[in-house]
Design a protein around this motif. Structure first.
Motif, PDB file in Angstrom:
ATOM      1  N   PRO A 193       0.813  -1.221   0.000  1.00 22.56           N
ATOM      2  CA  PRO A 193       0.000   0.000   0.000  1.00 22.56           C
ATOM      3  C   PRO A 193       0.844   1.268   0.000  1.00 22.56           C
ATOM      4  CG  PRO A 193      -0.887  -1.606   1.544  1.00 22.56           C
ATOM      5  CD  PRO A 193       0.432  -2.148   1.069  1.00 22.56           C
ATOM      6  N   GLY A 194       0.589   2.117  -0.991  1.00 22.95           N
ATOM      7  CA  GLY A 194       1.293   3.384  -1.089  1.00 22.95           C
ATOM      8  C   GLY A 194       2.692   3.295  -1.655  1.00 22.95           C
ATOM      9  N   LYS A 195       3.167   2.084  -1.977  1.00 22.97           N
ATOM     10  CA  LYS A 195       4.548   1.931  -2.462  1.00 22.97           C
ATOM     11  C   LYS A 195       4.645   1.325  -3.856  1.00 22.97           C
ATOM     12  CE  LYS A 195       6.546   1.614   2.157  1.00 22.97           C
ATOM     13  NZ  LYS A 195       7.402   0.821   3.095  1.00 22.97           N
ATOM     14  N   GLY A 196       3.519   0.967  -4.437  1.00 23.66           N
ATOM     15  CA  GLY A 196       3.540   0.429  -5.787  1.00 23.66           C
ATOM     16  C   GLY A 196       3.293  -1.068  -5.861  1.00 23.66           C
ATOM     17  N   THR A 197       3.434  -1.592  -7.090  1.00 22.80           N
ATOM     18  CA  THR A 197       3.153  -3.005  -7.356  1.00 22.80           C
ATOM     19  C   THR A 197       4.210  -3.600  -8.261  1.00 22.80           C
ATOM     20  OG1 THR A 197       0.749  -2.712  -7.142  1.00 22.80           O
ATOM     21  CG2 THR A 197       1.504  -4.621  -8.394  1.00 22.80           C
ATOM     22  N   VAL A 198       4.689  -4.767  -7.897  1.00 20.38           N
ATOM     23  CA  VAL A 198       5.573  -5.546  -8.766  1.00 20.38           C
ATOM     24  C   VAL A 198       4.700  -6.580  -9.481  1.00 20.38           C
ATOM     25  CG1 VAL A 198       7.430  -7.239  -8.855  1.00 20.38           C
ATOM     26  CG2 VAL A 198       7.651  -5.221  -7.400  1.00 20.38           C
ATOM     27  N   VAL A 199       4.802  -6.604 -10.811  1.00 21.27           N
ATOM     28  CA  VAL A 199       4.040  -7.566 -11.609  1.00 21.27           C
ATOM     29  C   VAL A 199       5.005  -8.608 -12.166  1.00 21.27           C
ATOM     30  CG1 VAL A 199       2.540  -7.922 -13.597  1.00 21.27           C
ATOM     31  CG2 VAL A 199       2.325  -5.833 -12.230  1.00 21.27           C
ATOM     32  N   ILE A 200       4.721  -9.847 -11.878  1.00 21.83           N
ATOM     33  CA  ILE A 200       5.548 -10.948 -12.372  1.00 21.83           C
ATOM     34  C   ILE A 200       4.746 -11.765 -13.373  1.00 21.83           C
ATOM     35  CG2 ILE A 200       6.794 -13.058 -11.759  1.00 21.83           C
ATOM     36  CD1 ILE A 200       7.389 -11.847  -9.050  1.00 21.83           C
ATOM     37  N   LEU A 249       6.705 -23.157 -11.357  1.00 18.21           N
ATOM     38  CA  LEU A 249       6.320 -21.813 -11.751  1.00 18.21           C
ATOM     39  C   LEU A 249       7.534 -21.169 -12.416  1.00 18.21           C
ATOM     40  CD1 LEU A 249       3.793 -19.965 -11.405  1.00 18.21           C
ATOM     41  CD2 LEU A 249       4.985 -18.942  -9.458  1.00 18.21           C
ATOM     42  N   ALA A 250       7.430 -20.880 -13.706  1.00 15.36           N
ATOM     43  CA  ALA A 250       8.559 -20.340 -14.461  1.00 15.36           C
ATOM     44  C   ALA A 250       8.351 -18.849 -14.734  1.00 15.36           C
ATOM     45  CB  ALA A 250       8.710 -21.094 -15.782  1.00 15.36           C
ATOM     46  N   ILE A 251       9.226 -18.017 -14.178  1.00 17.50           N
ATOM     47  CA  ILE A 251       9.116 -16.569 -14.345  1.00 17.50           C
ATOM     48  C   ILE A 251       9.592 -16.157 -15.741  1.00 17.50           C
ATOM     49  CG2 ILE A 251       9.889 -14.320 -13.484  1.00 17.50           C
ATOM     50  CD1 ILE A 251      10.304 -15.617 -10.754  1.00 17.50           C
ATOM     51  N   GLU A 252       8.845 -15.228 -16.361  1.00 20.71           N
ATOM     52  CA  GLU A 252       9.193 -14.720 -17.681  1.00 20.71           C
ATOM     53  C   GLU A 252       9.628 -13.251 -17.637  1.00 20.71           C
ATOM     54  OE1 GLU A 252       9.077 -16.372 -20.782  1.00 20.71           O
ATOM     55  OE2 GLU A 252       8.933 -18.138 -19.494  1.00 20.71           O
ATOM     56  N   GLN A 253       9.009 -12.459 -16.756  1.00 20.62           N
ATOM     57  CA  GLN A 253       9.286 -11.019 -16.728  1.00 20.62           C
ATOM     58  C   GLN A 253       8.935 -10.463 -15.350  1.00 20.62           C
ATOM     59  OE1 GLN A 253       9.572  -9.686 -20.303  1.00 20.62           O
ATOM     60  NE2 GLN A 253      10.808  -8.091 -19.361  1.00 20.62           N
ATOM     61  N   VAL A 254       9.702  -9.462 -14.912  1.00 21.68           N
ATOM     62  CA  VAL A 254       9.408  -8.780 -13.656  1.00 21.68           C
ATOM     63  C   VAL A 254       9.369  -7.276 -13.934  1.00 21.68           C
ATOM     64  CG1 VAL A 254      10.147  -8.317 -11.293  1.00 21.68           C
ATOM     65  CG2 VAL A 254      10.564 -10.571 -12.306  1.00 21.68           C
ATOM     66  N   THR A 255       8.244  -6.620 -13.585  1.00 22.98           N
ATOM     67  CA  THR A 255       8.065  -5.200 -13.890  1.00 22.98           C
ATOM     68  C   THR A 255       7.528  -4.464 -12.674  1.00 22.98           C
ATOM     69  OG1 THR A 255       7.472  -5.831 -16.162  1.00 22.98           O
ATOM     70  CG2 THR A 255       7.026  -3.557 -15.509  1.00 22.98           C
ATOM     71  N   PHE A 256       8.047  -3.262 -12.418  1.00 21.91           N
ATOM     72  CA  PHE A 256       7.590  -2.461 -11.283  1.00 21.91           C
ATOM     73  C   PHE A 256       6.707  -1.314 -11.759  1.00 21.91           C
ATOM     74  CE2 PHE A 256       8.173   1.308  -8.551  1.00 21.91           C
ATOM     75  CZ  PHE A 256       7.534   0.815  -7.402  1.00 21.91           C
ATOM     76  N   PHE A 257       5.584  -1.108 -11.058  1.00 25.59           N
ATOM     77  CA  PHE A 257       4.679   0.009 -11.321  1.00 25.59           C
ATOM     78  C   PHE A 257       4.579   0.849 -10.049  1.00 25.59           C
ATOM     79  CE2 PHE A 257       3.479  -3.169 -14.377  1.00 25.59           C
ATOM     80  CZ  PHE A 257       3.161  -2.453 -15.527  1.00 25.59           C
ATOM     81  N   LYS A 258       4.975   2.098 -10.129  1.00 27.97           N
ATOM     82  CA  LYS A 258       4.899   2.983  -8.969  1.00 27.97           C
ATOM     83  C   LYS A 258       3.449   3.235  -8.570  1.00 27.97           C
ATOM     84  CE  LYS A 258       6.669   7.369  -7.195  1.00 27.97           C
ATOM     85  NZ  LYS A 258       7.488   8.576  -7.503  1.00 27.97           N
ATOM     86  N   ASP A 259       2.580   3.309  -9.590  1.00 31.02           N
ATOM     87  CA  ASP A 259       1.151   3.513  -9.357  1.00 31.02           C
ATOM     88  C   ASP A 259       0.447   2.157  -9.425  1.00 31.02           C
ATOM     89  OD1 ASP A 259      -1.511   4.195  -9.288  1.00 31.02           O
ATOM     90  OD2 ASP A 259      -1.365   5.769 -10.806  1.00 31.02           O
ATOM     91  N   SER A 260       0.001   1.665  -8.284  1.00 32.45           N
ATOM     92  CA  SER A 260      -0.646   0.354  -8.249  1.00 32.45           C
ATOM     93  C   SER A 260      -1.922   0.313  -9.083  1.00 32.45           C
ATOM     94  CB  SER A 260      -0.971  -0.037  -6.801  1.00 32.45           C
ATOM     95  OG  SER A 260       0.212  -0.217  -6.056  1.00 32.45           O
ATOM     96  N   SER A 289       3.590   1.922 -21.961  1.00 35.87           N
ATOM     97  CA  SER A 289       4.704   2.873 -22.009  1.00 35.87           C
ATOM     98  C   SER A 289       5.725   2.651 -20.894  1.00 35.87           C
ATOM     99  CB  SER A 289       4.171   4.304 -21.929  1.00 35.87           C
ATOM    100  OG  SER A 289       3.550   4.537 -20.678  1.00 35.87           O
ATOM    101  N   VAL A 290       5.438   1.711 -20.006  1.00 37.87           N
ATOM    102  CA  VAL A 290       6.335   1.432 -18.884  1.00 37.87           C
ATOM    103  C   VAL A 290       7.499   0.547 -19.338  1.00 37.87           C
ATOM    104  CG1 VAL A 290       6.519   0.264 -16.643  1.00 37.87           C
ATOM    105  CG2 VAL A 290       4.535   1.701 -17.142  1.00 37.87           C
ATOM    106  N   TYR A 291       8.678   0.800 -18.800  1.00 40.15           N
ATOM    107  CA  TYR A 291       9.832  -0.045 -19.101  1.00 40.15           C
ATOM    108  C   TYR A 291       9.637  -1.420 -18.438  1.00 40.15           C
ATOM    109  CZ  TYR A 291      14.575  -1.938 -18.958  1.00 40.15           C
ATOM    110  OH  TYR A 291      15.670  -2.756 -19.075  1.00 40.15           O
ATOM    111  N   TRP A 292       9.626  -2.453 -19.255  1.00 42.45           N
ATOM    112  CA  TRP A 292       9.326  -3.792 -18.749  1.00 42.45           C
ATOM    113  C   TRP A 292      10.567  -4.567 -18.326  1.00 42.45           C
ATOM    114  CZ3 TRP A 292       4.501  -6.015 -18.036  1.00 42.45           C
ATOM    115  CH2 TRP A 292       3.417  -5.193 -18.397  1.00 42.45           C
ATOM    116  N   GLY A 293      11.723  -4.053 -18.645  1.00 45.65           N
ATOM    117  CA  GLY A 293      12.941  -4.748 -18.234  1.00 45.65           C
ATOM    118  C   GLY A 293      13.301  -5.877 -19.178  1.00 45.65           C
ATOM    119  N   PRO A 294      14.480  -6.469 -19.001  1.00 51.17           N
ATOM    120  CA  PRO A 294      14.938  -7.562 -19.872  1.00 51.17           C
ATOM    121  C   PRO A 294      14.193  -8.856 -19.565  1.00 51.17           C
ATOM    122  CG  PRO A 294      16.475  -7.246 -18.092  1.00 51.17           C
ATOM    123  CD  PRO A 294      15.470  -6.140 -17.964  1.00 51.17           C
ATOM    124  N   PRO A 295      14.232  -9.809 -20.509  1.00 52.28           N
ATOM    125  CA  PRO A 295      13.643 -11.125 -20.235  1.00 52.28           C
ATOM    126  C   PRO A 295      14.278 -11.731 -18.990  1.00 52.28           C
ATOM    127  CG  PRO A 295      14.167 -10.910 -22.568  1.00 52.28           C
ATOM    128  CD  PRO A 295      14.772  -9.721 -21.871  1.00 52.28           C
TER     129      PRO A 295
END
Length: 283
Positions: A180-187, A196-207, A223-229
């Motif tokens: 809460p108030g700090k954003g969301t990490v989307v995996i 469970l095989a991870i493909e991408q990790v992305t951070f969103f400041k606005d949840s 438009s968000v930077y999704w990072g490398p594979p």
């Protein structure tokens, strides 16, 4: 969905060898054509240059009546399959043991798992049951891959069962970790039968951007930077992500739940669809 429908054809037998499954795939187009003529057996036989025996003759049957009959057969088969899968599941025990709440709306093709851990972090796991995929693309084998894999494989033996992971495929899964108030990490991950095989990790400041389904949020996410594979990350970092997921209950058992529950849910949706279509044509 297309992949699961092809896999469904293979599971109609108790055990399916690679050679047998190869034959199933080879006949997909042929079977479609046969179904197109199945309501007119006499005409189809004449086009094929064959003869029609007295045994094959029958009274006229409308295409609608035959469609309803086949829909009934398919519904009966799928109902039997559902009973076999559900009786052996015991799936809710996995959810309870891992502290997740199951959010599953009837007749809707998506499922959510939810939990809040001690520090207030909320974890959502979302998947669409019908989205199961094969590792080779939309169909288990394209025409070229099919020929190379099945016809040129010297060690192919009759009765050899399909590889387990090929049979099961994988299910795209999204994991949302929100403070809460700090954003969301989307995996972005893939749920396999026991992994469970991870493909991408992305951070969103606005949840709200990460979690909302509205059009504006979707456009902003693009438009968000999704990072490398994920596979390009340092192996220590990869291991650290997996260790964290396991620490909050997202391990191989949860992946097994997702894979198994998606079958039960998708079967339920498919049976409902069959029932609705059958009732439509019967009315």
């Amino acid at each position: 969905m297309a992949s699961r429908m092809i896999l469904r054809a293979a599971t109609r037998a108790a055990k399916v060898s690679r050679a047998e499954f190869a034959n199933i795939l080879r006949q997909q187009t042929i079977r479609s054509n046969v179904r197109a003529f199945s309501a007119f057996p006499v005409v189809a036989a004449k086009h094929a240059g064959g003869k029609v025996s007295k045994k094959d003759k029958r009274g006229p049957i409308s295409p609608r009546d035959e469609l309803v009959s086949i829909l009934n057969d398919e519904l009966s088969f799928e109902t039997t399959q559902a009973k076999e899968e559900e009786s052996a599941s015991g799936l809710m025990e996995i959810i309870d043991a891992h502290g997740f709440e199951l959010i599953d709306v009837p007749d809707v093709d998506n499922v959510t798992l939810k939990k809040t851990i001690d520090d207030g972090t909320e974890i959502l796991v979302k998947f669409v049951p019908s989205d199961v995929n094969s590792y080779s693309g939309e169909s288990p084998y394209g025409e070229e891959e099919f020929s190379e894999e099945f016809e040129n494989e010297k060690d192919l033996e009759e009765g050899e069962e399909l590889d387990e992971e090929f049979n099961e495929g994988y299910l795209p899964t999204k994991i949302y970790i929100t403070k809460p108030g700090k954003g969301t990490v989307v995996i972005d991950a893939n749920s396999e039968p026991d992994n469970l095989a991870i493909e991408q990790v992305t951070f969103f400041k606005d949840s709200a951007v990460a979690l909302s389904d509205d059009t504006l949020a979707e456009q902003t996410r693009k438009s968000v930077y999704w990072g490398p594979p994920f596979q390009n990350l340092d192996h220590r970092l990869q291991d650290a992500y997996y260790s964290y997921l396991e620490s909050v209950g997202l391990d191989g058992e949860i992946s097994e739940f997702i894979s198994s529950y998606s079958k039960v849910k998708e079967n339920l949706l498919y049976r409902k669809s069959l029932e609705d279509v059958k009732n439509f044509f019967e009315s």
